[in-house]
Design a protein around this motif. Structure first.
Motif, PDB file in Angstrom:
ATOM      1  N   TRP A  26       0.813  -1.223   0.000  1.00 26.90           N
ATOM      2  CA  TRP A  26       0.000   0.000   0.000  1.00 26.90           C
ATOM      3  C   TRP A  26       0.843   1.267   0.000  1.00 26.90           C
ATOM      4  CZ3 TRP A  26       0.360   3.459   4.049  1.00 26.90           C
ATOM      5  CH2 TRP A  26       0.801   2.988   5.297  1.00 26.90           C
ATOM      6  N   ARG A  27       2.126   1.132   0.339  1.00 26.52           N
ATOM      7  CA  ARG A  27       2.950   2.340   0.444  1.00 26.52           C
ATOM      8  C   ARG A  27       3.453   2.813  -0.927  1.00 26.52           C
ATOM      9  NH1 ARG A  27       5.920   0.083   5.456  1.00 26.52           N
ATOM     10  NH2 ARG A  27       4.519   0.760   7.111  1.00 26.52           N
ATOM     11  N   GLY A  28       3.701   4.101  -1.047  1.00 27.75           N
ATOM     12  CA  GLY A  28       4.340   4.662  -2.241  1.00 27.75           C
ATOM     13  C   GLY A  28       3.386   4.920  -3.396  1.00 27.75           C
ATOM     14  N   ARG A  29       2.099   4.567  -3.227  1.00 27.44           N
ATOM     15  CA  ARG A  29       1.136   4.715  -4.331  1.00 27.44           C
ATOM     16  C   ARG A  29       0.059   5.723  -3.949  1.00 27.44           C
ATOM     17  NH1 ARG A  29      -1.060  -0.751  -4.312  1.00 27.44           N
ATOM     18  NH2 ARG A  29      -2.492   0.098  -5.828  1.00 27.44           N
ATOM     19  N   TRP A  30      -0.309   6.565  -4.915  1.00 26.65           N
ATOM     20  CA  TRP A  30      -1.354   7.563  -4.668  1.00 26.65           C
ATOM     21  C   TRP A  30      -2.648   6.900  -4.219  1.00 26.65           C
ATOM     22  CZ3 TRP A  30      -0.590  12.404  -3.753  1.00 26.65           C
ATOM     23  CH2 TRP A  30       0.506  13.060  -4.310  1.00 26.65           C
ATOM     24  N   GLU A  31      -2.994   5.796  -4.874  1.00 20.24           N
ATOM     25  CA  GLU A  31      -4.274   5.141  -4.630  1.00 20.24           C
ATOM     26  C   GLU A  31      -4.430   4.689  -3.170  1.00 20.24           C
ATOM     27  OE1 GLU A  31      -6.243   5.038  -7.309  1.00 20.24           O
ATOM     28  OE2 GLU A  31      -7.872   4.214  -6.095  1.00 20.24           O
ATOM     29  N   THR A  32      -3.350   4.212  -2.597  1.00 17.74           N
ATOM     30  CA  THR A  32      -3.465   3.588  -1.268  1.00 17.74           C
ATOM     31  C   THR A  32      -2.725   4.338  -0.154  1.00 17.74           C
ATOM     32  OG1 THR A  32      -1.722   2.111  -2.052  1.00 17.74           O
ATOM     33  CG2 THR A  32      -3.963   1.204  -1.935  1.00 17.74           C
ATOM     34  N   GLU A  33      -1.589   4.977  -0.464  1.00 13.24           N
ATOM     35  CA  GLU A  33      -0.926   5.763   0.600  1.00 13.24           C
ATOM     36  C   GLU A  33      -1.470   7.192   0.612  1.00 13.24           C
ATOM     37  OE1 GLU A  33       3.401   5.742   0.741  1.00 13.24           O
ATOM     38  OE2 GLU A  33       3.397   6.792   2.649  1.00 13.24           O
ATOM     39  N   LEU A  34      -1.979   7.629  -0.526  1.00 15.61           N
ATOM     40  CA  LEU A  34      -2.653   8.937  -0.691  1.00 15.61           C
ATOM     41  C   LEU A  34      -1.691  10.124  -0.730  1.00 15.61           C
ATOM     42  CD1 LEU A  34      -5.573   8.430   1.904  1.00 15.61           C
ATOM     43  CD2 LEU A  34      -5.555   7.713  -0.481  1.00 15.61           C
ATOM     44  N   GLY A  35      -0.408   9.891  -0.531  1.00 14.78           N
ATOM     45  CA  GLY A  35       0.582  10.963  -0.573  1.00 14.78           C
ATOM     46  C   GLY A  35       1.898  10.409  -0.053  1.00 14.78           C
ATOM     47  N   THR A  60       2.510  11.449   4.952  1.00 17.12           N
ATOM     48  CA  THR A  60       2.717  10.305   5.837  1.00 17.12           C
ATOM     49  C   THR A  60       3.724  10.611   6.953  1.00 17.12           C
ATOM     50  OG1 THR A  60       2.225   8.813   4.021  1.00 17.12           O
ATOM     51  CG2 THR A  60       3.435   7.875   5.855  1.00 17.12           C
ATOM     52  N   HIS A  61       4.732  11.402   6.672  1.00 18.52           N
ATOM     53  CA  HIS A  61       5.836  11.545   7.622  1.00 18.52           C
ATOM     54  C   HIS A  61       5.882  12.931   8.272  1.00 18.52           C
ATOM     55  CE1 HIS A  61       6.709   8.528   4.515  1.00 18.52           C
ATOM     56  NE2 HIS A  61       7.087   7.796   5.555  1.00 18.52           N
ATOM     57  N   ALA A  62       6.006  13.973   7.421  1.00 19.17           N
ATOM     58  CA  ALA A  62       6.156  15.324   7.975  1.00 19.17           C
ATOM     59  C   ALA A  62       4.856  15.855   8.558  1.00 19.17           C
ATOM     60  CB  ALA A  62       6.671  16.267   6.888  1.00 19.17           C
ATOM     61  N   ILE A  63       3.756  15.145   8.372  1.00 21.52           N
ATOM     62  CA  ILE A  63       2.459  15.589   8.897  1.00 21.52           C
ATOM     63  C   ILE A  63       2.537  15.849  10.406  1.00 21.52           C
ATOM     64  CG2 ILE A  63       1.516  13.268   9.326  1.00 21.52           C
ATOM     65  CD1 ILE A  63      -1.155  14.319   8.117  1.00 21.52           C
ATOM     66  N   SER A  84      -4.647  19.869   9.381  1.00 22.98           N
ATOM     67  CA  SER A  84      -3.432  19.237   8.857  1.00 22.98           C
ATOM     68  C   SER A  84      -3.643  18.803   7.406  1.00 22.98           C
ATOM     69  CB  SER A  84      -2.991  18.069   9.737  1.00 22.98           C
ATOM     70  OG  SER A  84      -3.728  16.911   9.437  1.00 22.98           O
ATOM     71  N   LEU A  85      -4.855  18.342   7.087  1.00 24.40           N
ATOM     72  CA  LEU A  85      -5.109  17.878   5.714  1.00 24.40           C
ATOM     73  C   LEU A  85      -5.403  19.058   4.782  1.00 24.40           C
ATOM     74  CD1 LEU A  85      -6.983  14.573   6.526  1.00 24.40           C
ATOM     75  CD2 LEU A  85      -4.587  14.918   5.918  1.00 24.40           C
ATOM     76  N   GLU A  86      -5.852  20.158   5.351  1.00 22.31           N
ATOM     77  CA  GLU A  86      -5.993  21.390   4.556  1.00 22.31           C
ATOM     78  C   GLU A  86      -4.598  21.862   4.123  1.00 22.31           C
ATOM     79  OE1 GLU A  86      -7.062  24.991   6.753  1.00 22.31           O
ATOM     80  OE2 GLU A  86      -8.645  25.279   5.287  1.00 22.31           O
ATOM     81  N   LEU A  87      -3.636  21.757   5.046  1.00 18.69           N
ATOM     82  CA  LEU A  87      -2.258  22.127   4.694  1.00 18.69           C
ATOM     83  C   LEU A  87      -1.730  21.198   3.601  1.00 18.69           C
ATOM     84  CD1 LEU A  87       0.407  23.630   5.003  1.00 18.69           C
ATOM     85  CD2 LEU A  87       0.939  22.176   6.990  1.00 18.69           C
ATOM     86  N   VAL A  88      -1.957  19.891   3.752  1.00 20.94           N
ATOM     87  CA  VAL A  88      -1.507  18.925   2.740  1.00 20.94           C
ATOM     88  C   VAL A  88      -2.119  19.268   1.377  1.00 20.94           C
ATOM     89  CG1 VAL A  88      -1.832  16.511   2.014  1.00 20.94           C
ATOM     90  CG2 VAL A  88      -1.016  17.027   4.326  1.00 20.94           C
ATOM     91  N   THR A  89      -3.425  19.536   1.358  1.00 17.88           N
ATOM     92  CA  THR A  89      -4.119  19.868   0.111  1.00 17.88           C
ATOM     93  C   THR A  89      -3.497  21.119  -0.518  1.00 17.88           C
ATOM     94  OG1 THR A  89      -6.148  18.989   1.084  1.00 17.88           O
ATOM     95  CG2 THR A  89      -6.399  20.332  -0.905  1.00 17.88           C
ATOM     96  N   ALA A  90      -3.258  22.127   0.307  1.00 18.73           N
ATOM     97  CA  ALA A  90      -2.693  23.379  -0.197  1.00 18.73           C
ATOM     98  C   ALA A  90      -1.268  23.170  -0.702  1.00 18.73           C
ATOM     99  CB  ALA A  90      -2.716  24.437   0.910  1.00 18.73           C
ATOM    100  N   LEU A  91      -0.472  22.362   0.018  1.00 18.94           N
ATOM    101  CA  LEU A  91       0.914  22.118  -0.412  1.00 18.94           C
ATOM    102  C   LEU A  91       0.929  21.383  -1.750  1.00 18.94           C
ATOM    103  CD1 LEU A  91       2.458  21.039   3.029  1.00 18.94           C
ATOM    104  CD2 LEU A  91       2.916  23.181   1.821  1.00 18.94           C
TER     105      LEU A  91
END
Ligand SMILES: NC(=O)c1ccc[n+]([C@@H]2O[C@H](COP(=O)([O-])OP(=O)(O)OC[C@H]3O[C@@H](n4cnc5c(N)ncnc54)[C@H](O)[C@@H]3O)[C@@H](O)[C@H]2O)c1
Length: 366
Positions: free
Chosen positions: A168-177, A182-185, A322-329
């Protein structure tokens, strides 16, 4: 005597640490009654390690256990929203790992579902807990720090082929980013926890370290609502792993330890700007009580909030921020333009922050 809450942990990866660092250090507050994982070997190993009486591969079976009061979701990211909604509908309290959801639209669905439910959701941000960071938070909340000037946030970790062998890791479909999601969040959550709301971001991302779809290097420049400035840098290609957060305020500068996975722990440098500031900080910390690290600190506060019916130590609003920041980044990196916050339902990436190029198969190693 405080009530002991019955917990079911779903997913035995980070779920094991929820038990080791969290529930098992608070046996007067929580009892892990059930464990759920699709992987029988993991289920048996973690179940035996903590002598957990019930084990199952079926999430639905956990929801049917009347005596389970808290469902703690530690499954891969794409399962968080459906499992959290199902657990709320079954009348369970929900703890859910990051990232809580895969879009702002889904976070808003969870917020709406919680409003109509008798139980609540606590998203997980255990990095907030640690004695150094909590002292800084207390000093800021007491109004002693003064005007925020500038913060720098570095997340320099290391992830390679073994880590990305998990499908599941490393893929947009399943890790989502990637590193931003995943890490700096965690470090970015700490930054807004101490610095307040964000007004605008500009970001660049790249995939340079592993043969994965999602980003593993990122930098960003932020303007905060207060007028303060922040720089973020995140990579999974650092041979020395550190998390470092530095906050310059008018009356004090705070700097974290370098501990990559517990940056909230002491030693934090707390450097006053004047003898008067030093005195005010000493006064603010006079009756200070030690705050334990990570899940131990988080779960103690969670239990207190469950008992009191008060606000959880991490709220859905925090997860949304936190996800608003991710979306904006992600949107800034995609459009090479600054993005102003807040982001609402009219934003083009409200339903998915996934960059358009990744949908066409264009994202990858650069
Ligand atoms: N807070 C943190 O510091 C932290 C650290 C690591 C991971 N995480 C997050 O926790 C989540 C899980 O990550 P991980 O590293 O533990 O992953 P993992 O792949 O190691 O573990 C996930 C487990 O969930 C199980 N699982 C999958 N689908 C399931 C289902 N339908 N029902 C029951 N079990 C199921 C898998 O078999 C696996 O054992 C991710 O969202 C990740 O981002 C958070």
């Amino acid at each position: 005597m405080a009530k002991i809450w019955n917990v079911a942990v779903i997913g035995c990866g980070i779920g094991r640490l929820h038990i080791l660092e969290g529930y098992s250090r608070h046996q007067d507050k929580f009892r892990v009654l059930a464990l759920c994982d699709l992987d029988p070997a993991r289920l048996a190993a973690v179940g035996d390690e903590f002598a957990i009486p019930r084990r199952t591969a079926a999430f639905e079976e956990v929801l049917r256990m009347d005596d389970v009061e808290i469902v703690d979701i530690c499954t891969p990211p794409s399962l968080h929203v459906p499992q959290a909604l199902a657990a709320l509908a079954a009348g369970k309290q929900v703890v859910c790992e990051k990232p809580l959801a895969g879009s702002l639209a889904d976070v808003d669905r969870l917020i709406a579902a919680e409003q109509g439910a008798k139980t609540r959701i606590m998203p997980v941000f255990q990095y907030r807990y640690g004695n150094g960071l909590q002292k800084a938070k207390h000093i800021i909340e007491r109004g002693v720090a003064g005007k925020p000037y500038l913060a720098t946030v570095e997340t320099a970790w290391n992830r390679g082929a073994k880590y990305y062998a998990v499908p599941w890791r490393g893929r947009w479909e399943t890790e989502l980013g990637g590193v931003l999601l995943t890490h700096a969040i965690h470090s970015h959550d700490i930054m807004t926890y101490l610095m307040g709301p964000i007004a605008s971001v500009f970001a660049r991302t790249a995939t340079r370290i592993n043969p994965i779809e999602v980003e593993d290097c990122a930098v960003a420049s932020l303007a905060m609502a207060s007028g303060a400035l922040v720089s973020l840098a995140a990579t999974l290609g650092s041979q020395t792993e550190i998390s470092r957060l530095r906050f310059c305020f008018e009356h004090v500068t705070f700097e974290s330890s370098l501990a990559p996975y517990s940056p909230g722990d002491d030693p934090w440098q707390i450097v006053p700007a004047s003898p008067e500031a030093e005195q005010r900080i000493a006064d603010a910390l006079r009756d200070w009580r030690f705050v334990p690290s990570r899940f131990e600190g988080l779960m103690a506060r969670y239990h207190a909030a469950l008992e009191a019916g008060s606000e959880f130590p991490v709220t859905l609003a925090d997860a949304r921020r936190s996800l608003e920041l991710v979306t904006a980044l992600f949107y800034s990196a995609e459009t090479e333009a600054a993005v102003a916050l807040p982001l609402g339902a009219a934003h083009p990436r409200y339903r998915s922050w996934r960059p358009q190029a990744s949908l066409r198969g264009g994202a990858g190693v650069s």
